[in-house]
Design an enzyme around this catalytic site. Structure first.
Site, PDB file in Angstrom:
ATOM      1  N   ARG A 178     -35.222 -40.724  42.024  1.00  0.00           N
ATOM      2  CA  ARG A 178     -36.096 -39.967  41.112  1.00  0.00           C
ATOM      3  C   ARG A 178     -35.755 -40.405  39.701  1.00  0.00           C
ATOM      4  O   ARG A 178     -34.628 -40.211  39.240  1.00  0.00           O
ATOM      5  CB  ARG A 178     -35.885 -38.458  41.282  1.00  0.00           C
ATOM      6  CG  ARG A 178     -36.518 -37.649  40.155  1.00  0.00           C
ATOM      7  CD  ARG A 178     -36.568 -36.170  40.439  1.00  0.00           C
ATOM      8  NE  ARG A 178     -37.555 -35.883  41.460  1.00  0.00           N
ATOM      9  CZ  ARG A 178     -38.027 -34.658  41.711  1.00  0.00           C
ATOM     10  NH1 ARG A 178     -37.585 -33.615  41.053  1.00  0.00           N
ATOM     11  NH2 ARG A 178     -38.928 -34.484  42.659  1.00  0.00           N
ATOM     12  N   HIS A 227     -45.701 -39.398  42.808  1.00  0.00           N
ATOM     13  CA  HIS A 227     -44.786 -38.586  43.628  1.00  0.00           C
ATOM     14  C   HIS A 227     -45.234 -38.707  45.088  1.00  0.00           C
ATOM     15  O   HIS A 227     -45.698 -37.743  45.699  1.00  0.00           O
ATOM     16  CB  HIS A 227     -44.819 -37.131  43.149  1.00  0.00           C
ATOM     17  CG  HIS A 227     -43.687 -36.294  43.652  1.00  0.00           C
ATOM     18  ND1 HIS A 227     -42.642 -36.794  44.412  1.00  0.00           N
ATOM     19  CD2 HIS A 227     -43.430 -34.961  43.498  1.00  0.00           C
ATOM     20  CE1 HIS A 227     -41.805 -35.813  44.688  1.00  0.00           C
ATOM     21  NE2 HIS A 227     -42.252 -34.695  44.153  1.00  0.00           N
ATOM     22  N   GLN A 273     -44.228 -36.262  48.065  1.00  0.00           N
ATOM     23  CA  GLN A 273     -44.888 -34.952  48.043  1.00  0.00           C
ATOM     24  C   GLN A 273     -46.242 -35.014  48.738  1.00  0.00           C
ATOM     25  O   GLN A 273     -46.633 -34.086  49.455  1.00  0.00           O
ATOM     26  CB  GLN A 273     -45.064 -34.494  46.592  1.00  0.00           C
ATOM     27  CG  GLN A 273     -45.700 -33.120  46.459  1.00  0.00           C
ATOM     28  CD  GLN A 273     -44.784 -32.005  46.924  1.00  0.00           C
ATOM     29  OE1 GLN A 273     -43.655 -31.920  46.482  1.00  0.00           O
ATOM     30  NE2 GLN A 273     -45.266 -31.146  47.806  1.00  0.00           N
ATOM     31  N   ASP A 323     -50.597 -28.031  39.719  1.00  0.00           N
ATOM     32  CA  ASP A 323     -49.214 -28.430  39.410  1.00  0.00           C
ATOM     33  C   ASP A 323     -48.915 -27.898  38.011  1.00  0.00           C
ATOM     34  O   ASP A 323     -49.834 -27.515  37.273  1.00  0.00           O
ATOM     35  CB  ASP A 323     -49.108 -29.974  39.467  1.00  0.00           C
ATOM     36  CG  ASP A 323     -47.698 -30.488  39.153  1.00  0.00           C
ATOM     37  OD1 ASP A 323     -46.721 -29.744  39.382  1.00  0.00           O
ATOM     38  OD2 ASP A 323     -47.583 -31.633  38.681  1.00  0.00           O
ATOM     39  N   CYS A 342     -46.960 -28.155  44.614  1.00  0.00           N
ATOM     40  CA  CYS A 342     -45.741 -28.892  44.969  1.00  0.00           C
ATOM     41  C   CYS A 342     -44.482 -28.122  44.577  1.00  0.00           C
ATOM     42  O   CYS A 342     -43.414 -28.352  45.153  1.00  0.00           O
ATOM     43  CB  CYS A 342     -45.757 -30.278  44.338  1.00  0.00           C
ATOM     44  SG  CYS A 342     -45.671 -30.295  42.540  1.00  0.00           S
ATOM     45  N   ARG A 376     -41.608 -31.300  53.237  1.00  0.00           N
ATOM     46  CA  ARG A 376     -40.990 -32.406  52.503  1.00  0.00           C
ATOM     47  C   ARG A 376     -39.942 -33.098  53.393  1.00  0.00           C
ATOM     48  O   ARG A 376     -39.871 -34.313  53.464  1.00  0.00           O
ATOM     49  CB  ARG A 376     -40.315 -31.886  51.224  1.00  0.00           C
ATOM     50  CG  ARG A 376     -41.264 -31.429  50.134  1.00  0.00           C
ATOM     51  CD  ARG A 376     -42.055 -32.578  49.539  1.00  0.00           C
ATOM     52  NE  ARG A 376     -41.193 -33.616  49.008  1.00  0.00           N
ATOM     53  CZ  ARG A 376     -40.596 -33.581  47.812  1.00  0.00           C
ATOM     54  NH1 ARG A 376     -40.820 -32.571  47.006  1.00  0.00           N
ATOM     55  NH2 ARG A 376     -39.829 -34.594  47.407  1.00  0.00           N
TER      56      ARG A 376
HETATM   57  N1   CP Z   1     -41.873 -30.675  44.451  1.00  0.00           N
HETATM   58  C1   CP Z   1     -40.702 -31.201  44.063  1.00  0.00           C
HETATM   59  O1   CP Z   1     -40.521 -32.417  44.007  1.00  0.00           O
HETATM   60  O2   CP Z   1     -39.739 -30.280  43.771  1.00  0.00           O
HETATM   61  P1   CP Z   1     -38.344 -30.576  43.047  1.00  0.00           P
HETATM   62  O3   CP Z   1     -38.661 -31.042  41.651  1.00  0.00           O
HETATM   63  O4   CP Z   1     -37.625 -29.273  43.073  1.00  0.00           O
HETATM   64  O5   CP Z   1     -37.630 -31.641  43.803  1.00  0.00           O
HETATM   65  N1  NVA Z   2     -45.553 -33.076  37.725  1.00  0.00           N
HETATM   66  C1  NVA Z   2     -44.273 -32.449  37.966  1.00  0.00           C
HETATM   67  C2  NVA Z   2     -43.943 -32.463  39.423  1.00  0.00           C
HETATM   68  C3  NVA Z   2     -42.653 -31.780  39.777  1.00  0.00           C
HETATM   69  C4  NVA Z   2     -42.326 -31.891  41.243  1.00  0.00           C
HETATM   70  C5  NVA Z   2     -43.195 -33.141  37.157  1.00  0.00           C
HETATM   71  O1  NVA Z   2     -43.191 -34.380  37.107  1.00  0.00           O
HETATM   72  O2  NVA Z   2     -42.354 -32.455  36.571  1.00  0.00           O
END
Ligand code: CP
Ligand code: NVA
Length: 311
Positions: free
Chosen positions: A101, A128, A131, A224, A262, A290
């Protein structure tokens, strides 16, 4: 042996995506049925915060027989300027796969180009994809299939979720509608890619500022956060409030529509508590999926790379 990565949703063909989802269902029913990482380690690196991604990969890799090595990116030497490619070479000499990430998509691409082991995008500024697989599994569970369904994403349609929904849901044969305010709509390059996919999957992509038209008759309604990690909050609430998912907006969707998010969610901002915690919401199934979906994609990549013979 084929070294494959999962960096963006359209790294998979429609057939591969469907096969991975079948495997995710099988692994949900029998969590230790596959152990492709037996005795091996998978590096899971976080340059941004996480709850679900960390939990699902840590538990998931363990269930796949492997050891998840969770790394805080800022505490690695990358945080002090060591190059991604040097880090990738070291990781590749030690681990069976890398899950990352991070910020820019070019970072996971550089990791993939140099690691020599499968690399999975666990969220970048642009995509992502893990997800999206979990969301697809959830839609299959509650709607039976994905082909031909109408999928509406409301809010910041220019963020990582907007991009991944455009590609991943069209790949699954859905009619995707993205609704956001002017200035928060996806890059034309993403729309063009989704349109090319739609030609072979029977799906479609529509982008609009008209949130009501986008929600009309929809089977799946999704939103989101308005403020993704690394973004500034300032001024966003005023711009996005007309795009809130609330009871009134949901009354336009199909009566059997389900709601996904998500997470993390901000009740009273992008979605009201009555919808998020209401009868149409499937967010806890989505969060659980997930783990199953990611185990399936890791197994797919391990099988392609034939890692069990690579000792
Ligand atoms: N949806 C998601 O990726 O959650 P986190 O940011 O908690 O990993
Ligand atoms: N769009 C959000 C998704 C979090 C899972 C972010 O990038 O923070």
């Amino acid at each position: 042996m084929t070294l494959r990565h999962f960096l963006a949703d359209d790294d998979l063909t429609p057939e591969e995506q469907s096969k991975i989802l079948d495997l995710a269902v099988a692994l949900k029913a029998d969590p230790t049925a596959r152990r492709p990482f037996d005795g091996r380690t998978v590096a899971v690196i976080f340059d941004k915060s996480s709850t679900r991604t960390r939990i699902s990969f840590e538990v998931g890799v363990t269930e796949l027989g492997g050891h998840p090595m969770i790394i805080d990116g800022s505490s690695s030497q990358m945080g002090r300027g060591e190059s991604i490619s040097d880090t990738a070479h070291v990781l590749g000499r030690n681990v069976a796969a890398v899950v990352w990430r991070t910020m820019g998509q070019e970072r996971v691409e550089e990791m993939a180009a140099n690691a020599g082991v499968p690399v999975v995008n666990a969220l970048t500024d642009e995509y992502h994809p893990c997800q999206i697989l979990a969301d697809l599994q959830t839609i299959r569970e509650h709607k039976g299939a994905t082909q031909g369904l109408t999928f509406t994403y409301v809010g910041d349609a220019a963020n990582n979720m907007g991009n991944s929904y455009a590609l991943g849901m069209v790949l699954a044969g859905m009619h995707v509608r993205l609704a956001g305010p002017e200035g928060y709509l996806p890059d034309p390059e993403i729309v063009a890619r989704a349109e090319r996919l739609a030609a072979s999957t029977g799906g479609s992509i529509d982008v609009t500022t008209d949130v009501r038209a986008a929600t009309e008759g929809s089977d799946v309604v999704v939103t989101d956060t308005w403020v993704s990690m690394g973004m500034a909050y300032e001024g966003r609430e005023t711009v996005f409030m007309p795009y809130q998912v609330n009871h009134e907006l949901m009354s336009l969707a199909d009566p059997e529509a389900i709601v996904l998010h998500c997470l993390p969610a901000y009740r009273g901002k992008e979605i009201t508590a009555e919808v998020l915690d209401g009868p149409q919401s499937r967010i806890w199934d989505e969060a659980e999926n997930r783990r199953h979906a990611q185990k399936a994609v890791l197994t797919f990549l391990a099988d392609a790379a034939d890692i069990s013979s690579d000792r």
